[in-house]
Each structure stands twice: as C-alpha cells, then as structure tokens.
Design a protein around this motif. Structure first.
Motif: not given
Length: 325
Positions: A220-224
């Motif tokens: 799971e990977s999250h960038t804003i």
C-alpha cells in the motif's frame, strides 16, 4: 565500550591475535549480537560472523548465545580473534564531508547532491555513509536514518547515537515525520492537490537492479501532490510522502502519465535525451528532498529543516519562461 585483552604472551614469543572482551554501554544496548558484530568487525564476511556465533566462540557473560540475542547494558562480550579481509586502497571510501544543514550530538543532517549513493552496494563501491565514516574516524556511531535514491538530491538524516536512530525509526514507523519533495513532471497536470494511492511491487532485474511496478497485491502506497507552478509542458509539484516505499514518487507519477523530468528508470526517455542533448539544460532527475519535519529525539522539540532547490534545477525552471499558473 571498554576493551580488555587476554593475557599478553611473553615478549620472547611472537604476538598472536588475541580475543577481545567488550563491555556493552547503554548506547549500544538493544541491538542483536549478529548486527553488533558486523559493525564491530568491519571487513569480516557475514558468513564468518555467523560461523563464530554457531561455534560458540562468541560469548556473552561467559555463555553461548545465538544470533538473535539482544545485547543489554553491562553485558561482557568475548569476540574471538578474526581476520579482516584485506582491501585494496583503490576500493577504500575516500573521506568526504557534505553540506551540513544541522548537526548536534545526536543528529547530522546533510544536503546530499544528486548522483551520489547513500551507501555502497549494487555496483557502487561506497556512498555517503562510508565517506562520512572515513572523514570522521573518531565517530563512535554514525548510521543512516533513512535513504534517498542515488539520483535524488536533498535532506538526508544520519544518527550519531543509537538512541536517536531507534527514536527516529519509530517516528517514521508511526507516521510522525513529514517528508516533502520538489519535482518537475512532464504533462498537463490539472489538479491543485491530488492523492495517488497505487500498490507497489518491488523486484530485481536479471542484472541485479532494483525496480518497482504498480501491481495488485503490492505494498500500500500513498503520495499527495500539490501543484506549485505550471507551464505548457511541465508542472512543478510538491510531493508529500504518506508512506515510504522504494521509488514511490517516481513510480506513482510515471504510472499516472506524468514522468519526472530526467528520470532514467521510469521517465520519458525521448524527452530526457532531448533535455541532455549537447549539454542541455537538465542532466539529472528533477527530484529534491527539500523539507523534513520531525521531533528531536533528545530535546523533544519539533524540527523543520529545509534545503534549497539546487542551482541546476533553478536554472532549468528559469529556462521554461513565465509560468501559466
């Protein structure tokens, strides 16, 4: 750490390698015995470290331990005589210092230049950590807190105490640190603020190179991403890392159709060639770790450090002309 040797042989006999007895300090406590030995016996192959552990030549408080034993303050460790592999001087890391953003008794924060690996391996003889250790031979402890890609410039944290290292690792594990990057992408970026959540799978190529791909079942990977400036063919973005996967920013952007300018692994190779042609305006990947916020592991104060965009990146932005927004 205090040392004492076995009885010294009479001067009439040639000196033989001696076992060392080491008393573990509070700062050294908490680490596994195998990891401790690898740091203490620099140049000794891992296979040999595990062999002397299995054979019982390493003792803690006069007893045998296995590789999983965690050292405690006051432990007396017997380290048997070990032969350190001879290294050619050509492979030794040359001492080097880097631009210091912050330093005290617990931390060292540098502004790493692009093109310099953070550590040796994968075809690289040495990196930032080896060069800093060579430049600071009296440093009792110096370890990377996190990593940056070789092609990425910017803020890199190093711990000068084990307590600082474990504290900062815990902050990162629970998401208390805030790491931000500046990057220039190719394409018509539309949104002022955009979340990208794509699962990432890491693999190794037949040549031994690390690569990452968006794949169901991956991490799971999250960038804003926040839009800062926009041109006809490019956009300058701020990237907020919510997870810290390998090549996360690069793969999230490339998989969304906005490759980073100058990225030689996941980028637009035709565009990169054009930018580099005849010593062109951009000869590196445009990704810079410009800000990090964390809690100081000793004082408890909030630290927010910044590193200005490198001159070559600033020049390229100027070459693009007046932004549209």
């Amino acid at each position: 750490m205090t040392l004492q040797n076995d009885v010294v042989p009479p001067s009439s006999q040639p000196a033989a390698p001696q076992a060392q007895f080491v008393t573990i300090t509070e700062e050294e406590a908490g680490q596994r015995i195998d990891n401790y030995l690898m740091r203490t016996c620099k140049g000794v192959p891992k296979s040999h470290i595990y062999r002397i552990l299995r054979s019982g030549e390493v003792r803690v408080n006069k007893g045998r331990v296995d590789q999983l034993y965690r050292l405690e303050s006051g432990d007396l460790v017997r380290i048997p005589p070990v032969r350190v592999a001879e290294k050619s001087t050509s492979n030794a890391a040359p001492g080097a210092e880097f631009k210091i953003v912050f330093e005290d008794n617990h931390l060292l924060v540098i502004d790493k230049p692009a093109g310099v690996a953070v550590h040796g391996g994968s075809g690289v003889s040495y990196g930032v950590i080896e060069q800093l250790r060579a430049a600071r031979p009296d440093a009792k402890f110096l370890e990377l807190v996190h990593r940056l890609d070789r092609e990425t410039s910017g803020l890199l944290l190093l711990a000068k105490k084990r307590s600082a290292l474990t504290n900062l690792h815990e902050q990162m594990r629970v998401g208390q640190t805030d790491k931000r990057y500046l990057t220039l992408v190719s394409g018509d970026w539309q949104h002022k603020r955009q979340h990208i959540k794509l699962p990432l799978h890491k693999y190794t190529t037949p040549e031994g190179e690390r690569r990452v791909v968006v794949q169901a079942g991956g991490m799971e990977s999250h960038t804003i991403f926040n839009l800062l400036r926009k041109w006809e063919k490019f956009a300058l973005l701020e990237a907020e890392l919510k997870t810290g996967r390998t090549h996360q920013i690069r793969v999230h952007l490339a998989s969304s159709g906005f490759p980073i300018a100058g990225d030689d692994k996941y980028g637009d190779f035709a565009l990169n060639k054009q930018l580099q042609k005849a010593g062109g305006p951009l000869r590196r990947m445009f990704l810079h770790a410009y800000q990090i916020t964390f809690t100081h592991p000793d004082s408890g104060k909030t630290m927010s450090l910044k590193a200005a965009l490198p001159a070559e990146c600033e020049r390229f932005l100027v070459s693009l002309g007046k932004p549209l927004a």
